[in-house]
Design an enzyme around this catalytic site. Structure first.
Site, PDB file in Angstrom:
ATOM      1  CD  GLU A   1      -3.328  -0.673   1.790  1.00  0.00           C
ATOM      2  OE1 GLU A   1      -3.586   0.530   2.019  1.00  0.00           O
ATOM      3  OE2 GLU A   1      -4.037  -1.605   2.175  1.00  0.00           O
TER       4      GLU A   1
ATOM      5  CG  ASN B   1       6.961   2.930   5.060  1.00  0.00           C
ATOM      6  OD1 ASN B   1       5.832   2.709   4.606  1.00  0.00           O
ATOM      7  ND2 ASN B   1       7.269   2.702   6.320  1.00  0.00           N
ATOM      8  CG  ASP B   2      11.411   3.376  -0.393  1.00  0.00           C
ATOM      9  OD1 ASP B   2      10.235   2.967  -0.502  1.00  0.00           O
ATOM     10  OD2 ASP B   2      12.391   2.733  -0.818  1.00  0.00           O
TER      11      ASP B   2
END
Length: 621
Positions: A435, A438-439
């Site tokens: 989803e 993060n990066d």
């Protein structure tokens, strides 16, 4: 697993509230300066959007939005009580992990508790919950079995969410009752072998038949949660769309596809590091004939559908992570209070205390964000894309650290299978990837906010030009003294939190100045400054977290809750540490360090060219 999303090459956000991602080239236009904007940029009440302008807009974060009525609370307890009993007595996360499967009978019992149709209206056989109630259910499940949580989320948070958000009345009546009750299961089919974070580059094709009654879909999808047993799929495919100039261009469209249509097959379950109980497969679509009425929304609008599905369901990850953190903290507290080393219980040692306090502040911040976001969604607020992204990144990073610290405090025992923390760590690892890795999400946060700020900077320059010296001096004064962020925040929080609110207000102003400086300095080139953008995003995450924490603690202190002094201590520790991190990140973003960036580039490029490590072994071997 849940689809990886939020494209790196698609980081332009069109007007506030749409959450549509486009191309990097378009992003360069948005964060630089179009020559003559046709209309004034839209204002937003989103705290995070305004943060990028250095403005303090607290409408959506104060007071802390505790959203449940007495009736809703009673209803929630009617669900969570049986759910907790089911998780304790029926679902076996250890066995699910060993067998890499959740038994169908277990899923059926969970469905009978309303766990698979939480947000579906009662008239369509759903539980009729709101997002706040669903967050609590997801939190409870996350504390027990993240694999089950993924199965539930893949089904309702994204699997059939497109029908719930964009489906026609006929589509909802046809599909939602079976899906809400678990008579049928759903999956979300977006990711492809060549399309992970760059979701707009999917290659699956959907072509309309000559009579216009069907679409024929061909292609393949990977990492599809529930894909091995789902009956209904939300499938995204490229459709040829006729343009105004007569040419044809492929654009993404969304479809409801039934396995019963024929031509849709699934591969064997993937072997994964964690969340083994959840089902993850490839699916293949070979001349799947889909009725034209199964198009979700309009042709060519599927990318927006996909983005809004994921944005709307994204708070489920922080909720599940909050539950997992609570499990780790409880287990660690019990262990530290009883384990004796060097004649002392290990809870008496400063290093253990520091880790346990850090675990607690991370949990408190995440939990504060989860229920802030869920309540705002329940209030009908639409512009929460940055808040949802921040919640996902913060929660998954915090949960990983909390579980890692739990294992560390347990020592060798933490590494053992029987302690069960290793399973939680394996399960948590995926949450930093799917989803929206993060990066990638950090770049999304930084560039979306910067695009919004850039448009307002353009308008400000235009207004100064039109308004003469008076407008110019007014703007200079605002920049010199700020817009009163600290004073306003201090007036909103409980008096005991005033000092911390003043510190947060100060870094809000610093944040806005930093973003403006970066936009002025790099203009179109900002999209390629990932070193700076990542640090801006980290600062934004900490600032929003601090505001949520302050708001929640103010609510607790105003109620004179017996635990209020403890909350106050958590706020003090979290803000002291977070303010330092924000200032450090803003300083690094402002300075840029081209030398360091150059070294990073050179080392990575040389390793790549060499096909591996370049340096010679110390033994010259």
């Amino acid at each position: 697993m849940l689809s990886k999303l939020t494209p790196l090459r698609q980081l332009r956000i069109v007007p506030t509230g749409s959450r549509h991602l486009a191309s990097a080239a378009a992003a360069k236009k948005d964060v630089s300066t179009p020559t003559k904007p046709k209309t004034r940029p839209e204002n937003s009440k989103s705290f995070c959007m305004n943060l990028f302008r250095g403005k303090a807009v607290f409408d959506q974060v104060f007071p802390y939005p505790v959203a449940l009525t007495e009736e809703q609370s009673e209803m929630l307890q009617m669900v969570t009580g049986p759910m907790e009993k089911f998780l304790e007595e029926v679902n076996d996360p250890v066995q699910n992990d060993l067998t890499s499967e959740i038994p169908k009978e277990v899923l059926k019992q969970a469905a009978e508790l309303g766990a698979f149709g939480a947000l579906v209206p009662e008239e369509l056989e759903g539980a009729g919950m709101n997002n706040t109630q669903l967050a609590r259910v997801a939190e409870i499940v996350g504390a027990n079995d993240l694999g089950l949580g993924v199965t539930m989320g893949a089904h309702q948070s994204i699997g059939y969410k497109g029908i719930l958000l964009y489906g026609s009345d006929e589509q909802k009546k046809k599909y939602l009752p079976d899906l809400a009750t678990g008579r049928k299961f759903a999956a979300f089919a977006l990711t492809e072998p060549s399309s992970g974070s760059d979701a707009n580059s999917i290659r699956t094709k959907a072509e309309k038949t000559a009579d216009g009654k069907h679409y024929v879909i061909n292609g393949g999808k990977v990492y599809i949660s529930n894909g091995g047993f789902a009956d209904i799929f939300t499938v995204f495919a490229q459709t040829p769309i006729k343009q105004a100039d007569g040419t044809t261009k492929d654009k993404v469209s969304a479809f409801i596809v039934e396995r019963a249509f024929g031509g849709l097959t699934s591969g064997p379950p993937e072997k994964k590091m964690g969340i083994k109980g959840s089902n993850t497969v490839e699916i293949h679509l070979d001349n799947v004939k889909v009725p034209a009425e199964n198009l979700i929304g309009e042709e060519g609008n599927g990318f927006k559908v996909a983005m809004n599905i994921l944005n709307n369901g994204r708070f489920g990850i922080p909720a599940a992570c909050t539950g997992a953190m609570k499990y780790c903290i409880q287990k660690t507290t019990d262990y530290a209070a009883n384990r004796v080393q060097f004649g002392k219980k290990i809870i008496e040692f400063g290093d253990v205390q520091e880790k346990l306090a850090d675990m607690t502040t991370r949990h408190y911040a995440t939990e504060s964000i989860v229920y802030m976001l869920a309540a705002n969604m329940d209030a009908g607020i639409q512009d929460y894309q940055l808040e949802a992204a921040i919640g996902k990144v913060a929660a998954s990073d915090h949960a990983w650290t909390v579980c890692d610290n739990a294992i560390q405090i347990h020592g060798g025992m933490g590494f053992m299978y029987e302690t069960h923390l290793e399973r939680v760590l394996r399960d948590l690892r995926i949450f930093r990837i799917f989803e929206g890795a993060n990066d990638i999400m950090k770049l999304f946060i930084a560039l979306t906010g910067s695009a919004h700020a850039g448009k307002h900077l353009q308008q400000m320059a235009k207004d100064i030009k039109a308004g003469g010296l008076g407008t110019l001096f007014g703007e200079l004064k605002r920049r010199t003294v700020g817009d009163g962020a600290g004073n306003e925040l201090q007036s909103l929080v409980h008096p005991d939190l005033s000092k911390y609110a003043g510190d947060v207000g100060a870094v809000i102003v610093e944040f806005g100045k930093t973003v403006e400086g970066l936009l002025t300095k790099h203009r179109k080139g900002i999209i390629d400054r990932q070193y700076e953008l990542t640090r801006v995003a980290d600062a934004a995450i900490d600032i929003y977290s601090m505001v949520c924490v302050l708001s929640r603690a103010t609510y607790v202190l105003n109620k004179q809750n017996g635990n209020a002094p403890h909350d106050k201590k958590i706020v003090e520790l979290f803000t002291r540490q977070a303010v330092r991190r924000v200032r450090a990140n803003l300083a690094r973003a402002s300075a840029g360090d081209d030398k360091e960036v150059g070294l990073i580039h050179d080392i990575a490029t040389e390793i790549s060219a060499n096909g591996g490590l370049v340096q010679q072994h110390p033994l010259n071997l």
